[in-house]
Write a protein that holds these residues in place. Structure first.
Motif, PDB file in Angstrom:
ATOM      1  N   TRP A 185     -29.797  37.251  77.862  1.00 51.86           N
ATOM      2  CA  TRP A 185     -28.869  36.512  78.726  1.00 51.86           C
ATOM      3  C   TRP A 185     -29.575  36.134  80.024  1.00 51.86           C
ATOM      4  N   GLY A 186     -29.237  34.951  80.554  1.00 47.17           N
ATOM      5  CA  GLY A 186     -29.611  34.619  81.927  1.00 47.17           C
ATOM      6  C   GLY A 186     -30.916  33.865  82.073  1.00 47.17           C
ATOM      7  N   ASN A 187     -31.711  34.326  83.019  1.00 44.95           N
ATOM      8  CA  ASN A 187     -32.908  33.611  83.473  1.00 44.95           C
ATOM      9  C   ASN A 187     -34.152  34.175  82.784  1.00 44.95           C
ATOM     10  N   HIS A 188     -35.155  33.332  82.572  1.00 45.52           N
ATOM     11  CA  HIS A 188     -36.465  33.843  82.140  1.00 45.52           C
ATOM     12  C   HIS A 188     -37.187  34.360  83.379  1.00 45.52           C
ATOM     13  N   SER A 189     -36.799  35.559  83.774  1.00 42.03           N
ATOM     14  CA  SER A 189     -37.362  36.162  84.986  1.00 42.03           C
ATOM     15  C   SER A 189     -37.075  37.652  84.873  1.00 42.03           C
ATOM     16  N   ALA A 190     -37.452  38.385  85.889  1.00 41.29           N
ATOM     17  CA  ALA A 190     -37.247  39.839  85.839  1.00 41.29           C
ATOM     18  C   ALA A 190     -35.766  40.228  85.860  1.00 41.29           C
ATOM     19  N   THR A 191     -34.873  39.278  86.163  1.00 41.95           N
ATOM     20  CA  THR A 191     -33.428  39.616  86.142  1.00 41.95           C
ATOM     21  C   THR A 191     -32.795  39.434  84.756  1.00 41.95           C
ATOM     22  N   SER A 273     -19.139  29.171  78.915  1.00 45.37           N
ATOM     23  CA  SER A 273     -18.967  30.372  78.087  1.00 45.37           C
ATOM     24  C   SER A 273     -19.366  31.631  78.862  1.00 45.37           C
ATOM     25  N   TYR A 274     -18.666  32.706  78.604  1.00 45.05           N
ATOM     26  CA  TYR A 274     -18.960  34.021  79.191  1.00 45.05           C
ATOM     27  C   TYR A 274     -19.021  33.983  80.723  1.00 45.05           C
ATOM     28  N   GLY A 275     -18.279  33.062  81.321  1.00 46.52           N
ATOM     29  CA  GLY A 275     -18.200  33.002  82.786  1.00 46.52           C
ATOM     30  C   GLY A 275     -19.449  32.454  83.450  1.00 46.52           C
ATOM     31  N   VAL A 276     -20.374  31.891  82.657  1.00 51.56           N
ATOM     32  CA  VAL A 276     -21.592  31.305  83.249  1.00 51.56           C
ATOM     33  C   VAL A 276     -21.234  29.890  83.701  1.00 51.56           C
ATOM     34  N   PRO A 277     -21.427  29.564  84.998  1.00 48.72           N
ATOM     35  CA  PRO A 277     -20.970  28.261  85.477  1.00 48.72           C
ATOM     36  C   PRO A 277     -21.527  27.093  84.662  1.00 48.72           C
ATOM     37  N   GLU A 278     -20.652  26.166  84.386  1.00 51.35           N
ATOM     38  CA  GLU A 278     -21.013  24.975  83.618  1.00 51.35           C
ATOM     39  C   GLU A 278     -22.207  24.271  84.251  1.00 51.35           C
ATOM     40  N   GLY A 279     -23.122  23.810  83.429  1.00 55.03           N
ATOM     41  CA  GLY A 279     -24.208  22.959  83.926  1.00 55.03           C
ATOM     42  C   GLY A 279     -25.507  23.684  84.179  1.00 55.03           C
ATOM     43  N   ILE A 280     -25.479  24.990  84.461  1.00 56.18           N
ATOM     44  CA  ILE A 280     -26.761  25.660  84.677  1.00 56.18           C
ATOM     45  C   ILE A 280     -27.386  26.002  83.309  1.00 56.18           C
ATOM     46  N   GLU A 300     -17.654  40.750  72.834  1.00 52.91           N
ATOM     47  CA  GLU A 300     -17.081  41.595  73.871  1.00 52.91           C
ATOM     48  C   GLU A 300     -18.193  42.020  74.825  1.00 52.91           C
ATOM     49  N   ILE A 301     -17.955  41.870  76.126  1.00 53.21           N
ATOM     50  CA  ILE A 301     -18.994  42.175  77.113  1.00 53.21           C
ATOM     51  C   ILE A 301     -18.568  43.416  77.901  1.00 53.21           C
ATOM     52  N   SER A 302     -19.330  44.495  77.762  1.00 50.29           N
ATOM     53  CA  SER A 302     -18.992  45.746  78.463  1.00 50.29           C
ATOM     54  C   SER A 302     -19.317  45.608  79.949  1.00 50.29           C
ATOM     55  N   ASP A 303     -18.854  46.570  80.741  1.00 49.73           N
ATOM     56  CA  ASP A 303     -19.172  46.554  82.180  1.00 49.73           C
ATOM     57  C   ASP A 303     -20.682  46.633  82.401  1.00 49.73           C
ATOM     58  N   PHE A 304     -21.353  47.464  81.583  1.00 47.55           N
ATOM     59  CA  PHE A 304     -22.817  47.618  81.678  1.00 47.55           C
ATOM     60  C   PHE A 304     -23.484  46.246  81.527  1.00 47.55           C
ATOM     61  N   SER A 305     -23.028  45.478  80.544  1.00 45.33           N
ATOM     62  CA  SER A 305     -23.618  44.157  80.293  1.00 45.33           C
ATOM     63  C   SER A 305     -23.192  43.153  81.364  1.00 45.33           C
ATOM     64  N   ARG A 306     -21.898  43.194  81.729  1.00 43.80           N
ATOM     65  CA  ARG A 306     -21.359  42.202  82.671  1.00 43.80           C
ATOM     66  C   ARG A 306     -22.148  42.188  83.977  1.00 43.80           C
ATOM     67  N   THR A 307     -22.401  43.383  84.522  1.00 45.25           N
ATOM     68  CA  THR A 307     -23.115  43.481  85.803  1.00 45.25           C
ATOM     69  C   THR A 307     -24.489  42.819  85.688  1.00 45.25           C
ATOM     70  N   ARG A 308     -25.154  43.068  84.563  1.00 43.80           N
ATOM     71  CA  ARG A 308     -26.519  42.557  84.405  1.00 43.80           C
ATOM     72  C   ARG A 308     -26.532  41.054  84.119  1.00 43.80           C
ATOM     73  N   ILE A 309     -25.588  40.587  83.326  1.00 45.09           N
ATOM     74  CA  ILE A 309     -25.505  39.136  83.082  1.00 45.09           C
ATOM     75  C   ILE A 309     -25.219  38.436  84.407  1.00 45.09           C
ATOM     76  N   ASP A 310     -24.258  38.977  85.150  1.00 45.01           N
ATOM     77  CA  ASP A 310     -23.871  38.328  86.419  1.00 45.01           C
ATOM     78  C   ASP A 310     -25.049  38.254  87.386  1.00 45.01           C
ATOM     79  N   ALA A 311     -25.869  39.301  87.436  1.00 41.72           N
ATOM     80  CA  ALA A 311     -27.002  39.308  88.381  1.00 41.72           C
ATOM     81  C   ALA A 311     -28.007  38.213  88.019  1.00 41.72           C
ATOM     82  N   SER A 312     -28.284  38.062  86.736  1.00 43.37           N
ATOM     83  CA  SER A 312     -29.262  37.045  86.340  1.00 43.37           C
ATOM     84  C   SER A 312     -28.685  35.642  86.534  1.00 43.37           C
ATOM     85  N   VAL A 313     -27.398  35.494  86.221  1.00 42.61           N
ATOM     86  CA  VAL A 313     -26.754  34.185  86.407  1.00 42.61           C
ATOM     87  C   VAL A 313     -26.706  33.833  87.898  1.00 42.61           C
ATOM     88  N   GLN A 314     -26.487  34.840  88.733  1.00 40.44           N
ATOM     89  CA  GLN A 314     -26.474  34.564  90.186  1.00 40.44           C
ATOM     90  C   GLN A 314     -27.836  34.022  90.644  1.00 40.44           C
TER      91      GLN A 314
END
Ligand SMILES: NC(=O)C1=CN([C@@H]2O[C@H](COP(=O)(O)OP(=O)(O)OC[C@H]3O[C@@H](n4cnc5c(N)ncnc54)[C@H](O)[C@@H]3O)[C@@H](O)[C@H]2O)C=CC1
Ligand SMILES: O=C([O-])CC(=O)C(=O)O
Length: 329
Positions: A185-191, A273-280, A300-314
Motif C-alpha cells: 500500500w502507498g508510496n514506493h518509499s520507506a513509508t 478506494s480505502y480512503g485514499v484521496p482520488e487522483g493520487i 477489511e483493514i485493521s487498525d494496525f494496517s490503517r495507521t500504516r496505510i494512512d502514513a504512506s498516503v499522507q
C-alpha cells in the motif's frame, strides 16, 4: 509471429536498470514469446553514446522478436506510436539536494514526457514509471497527458511486492509460489506498507501462519521498506537487475492478467478506494485482465494496517501538494 511489432519506449536506456531491462524485453519476456517488439530508447545527450553501445549488443543477440531499435534524445520521437512506455530515467538525489529540488528536477523530466506521450503515443499506451520518486513522477506525467485515460499511468511497487513475497516465504519456509494476495500500500518509499493480513501461504492466512506481530512490525515491514537502501549499502549501487525484473513483471501482469486466486501490487490512480484521496497515485492490491486492472475491493483493514496505510498516503499527499505549489502539475 506475423503480428505487427509492439512499440516499447524505454527512457534512461543507458542506465543500469536499462541495461538489465532491454535484453529481457527484446527476448520476449515483457510481452510474450509470440509478440515482436520495436524498441525506442530515450536518453539525454550525454547518454546517447552508451545507448548506441547497448543497441549494438542487442543486435549481437540476434533476438528473433526484435524488429528495430531507435535511439533519440527527443521525447516527441521516442514516444511516437508507443504502446508501452517504461519511464526509467530520472534525476537522482545528490548530496545537498532538498526534496523540493528533487521534485523540481523530476518535474522538468516527467512533465514534458507526459506531454509527449499525450501528443504522440498510440491510443492503447500503457505507462510504467520506475524513476524515483516513482509515484509522484507518474502523477506529474499523468497530469500532463489530459487526453490519455488516467489509469494508463502507473508507478512501480512490484519490486516491493516481490521483496515482501520473498521475505515472507523465507520466514515461513515456504516456496514463493505458495504466497498469494500480498499487498503493498502507498508510496514506493520507506513509508510503504507491506500487508500480509489478507495474504495466503499454501491456502492458509499468512498473518495467522506467522503469528508474530513483533516480527511483522519490527523486522518484516522495515526490511521490505528499507530494502532499497540496504542494497545500495551492500552493492554500492541501487537495485538494478531486481528493479528491471519487477518492471518486466509489472507490465507482463498488466497485459496478461493476474492468476485466479491472486492479485498483485501496482501504483495506480486512486478512485477513492480505502480512503485514499482520488487522483493520487498510490499502491493498491489489483487484479488484471485483458490489459485492464481493477483495485481489489472490500478488504477489511485493521487498525494496525490503517495507521500504516494512512502514513504512506499522507506522504503522497504531501508530495502532490509540493509539486502543485511548485507549479509542476
Ligand atoms: N520504483 C522502483 O522500485 C525503483 C526505482 N528506481 C529508480 O529508477 C531510476 C533509474 O535507476 P538506474 O537505472 O539505476 O539509474 P542510472 O543513473 O544508472 O540511469 C538513469 C539513466 O537515465 C538517464 N536519464 C536522466 N534523465 C533523463 C531524461 N530526461 N530522459 C531520458 N533519460 C534520462 C541518465 O542519462 C541515465 O542513463 C532511479 O530514479 C532509481 O531511483 C530504482 C530501483 C527501484
Ligand atoms: O532507492 C533507490 O534509488 C532504489 C529503489 O527505489 C529501490 O531499490 O527500491
Amino acid at each position: 509471429m506475423t503480428r505487427t511489432p509492439v512499440n516499447v519506449t524505454v527512457t534512461g536506456a543507458a542506465g543500469q536498470i536499462g541495461y538489465a531491462l532491454l535484453f529481457r524485453i527484446a527476448s520476449g519476456q515483457l510481452l510474450g514469446a509470440d509478440t515482436p517488439v520495436k524498441l525506442n530508447l530515450l536518453e539525454i545527450p550525454q547518454g546517447l553514446k552508451a545507448a548506441e553501445g547497448t543497441a549494438m549488443e542487442l543486435d549481437d543477440c540476434a533476438f528473433p522478436l526484435l524488429r528495430g531499435i531507435e535511439i533519440t534524445d527527443d521525447a516527441n520521437k521516442a514516444f511516437d506510436g508507443a504502446n508501452v512506455a517504461l519511464l526509467v530515467g530520472a534525476r537522482p538525489r545528490t548530496a545537498g539536494m532538498e526534496r523540493g529540488d528533487l521534485l523540481s528536477a523530476n518535474g522538468g523530466i516527467f512533465g514534458p514526457q507526459g506531454k509527449a506521450i499525450n501528443d504522440h503515443a498510440a491510443d492503447d499506451i500503457k505507462v510504467l514509471v520506475v524513476g524515483n520518486p516513482a509515484n509522484t513522477n507518474a502523477l506529474i506525467a499523468q497530469q500532463h497527458a489530459p487526453d490519455v485515460p488516467a489509469e494508463r499511468f502507473t508507478a512501480m511497487t512490484r519490486l516491493d511486492h516481490n521483496r515482501a513475497v520473498a521475505q515472507l516465504a523465507k520466514k515461513l519456509g515456504a516456496s514463493v509460489d505458495d504466497i498469494k494476495k500480498l499487498t503493498i500500500w502507498g508510496n514506493h518509499s520507506a513509508t510503504q506498507y507491506p500487508d500480509i493480513f489478507h495474504a495466503e501461504v499454501a491456502g492458509k492466512n499468512a498473518a495467522e501462519a506467522v503469528n508474530d506481530e513483533k516480527w511483522l512490525a519490527e523486522e518484516f515491514i522495515p526490511t521490505v521498506a528499507k530494502r532499497g537502501a540496504a542494497i545500495i549499502e551492500a552493492r554500492g549501487a541501487s537495485s538494478a537487475a531486481s528493479a528491471a525484473n519487477a518492471a518486466i513483471d509489472h507490465v507482463h501482469t498488466w497485459v496478461n492478467g493476474t492468476p485466479e486466486g491472486d492479485w498483485t501490487s501496482m501504483g495506480v490512480v486512486s478512485d477513492g478506494s480505502y480512503g485514499v484521496p482520488e487522483g493520487i497515485i498510490s499502491s493498491f492490491p489489483v487484479t488484471t485482465k485483458d490489459g485492464r486492472f481493477e483495485i481489489v475491493q472490500g478488504l477489511e483493514i485493521s487498525d494496525f494496517s490503517r495507521t500504516r496505510i494512512d502514513a504512506s498516503v499522507q506522504e503522497l499527499i504531501d508530495e502532490r501538494d509540493a509539486v502543485r505549489s511548485l507549479g509542476l502539475i
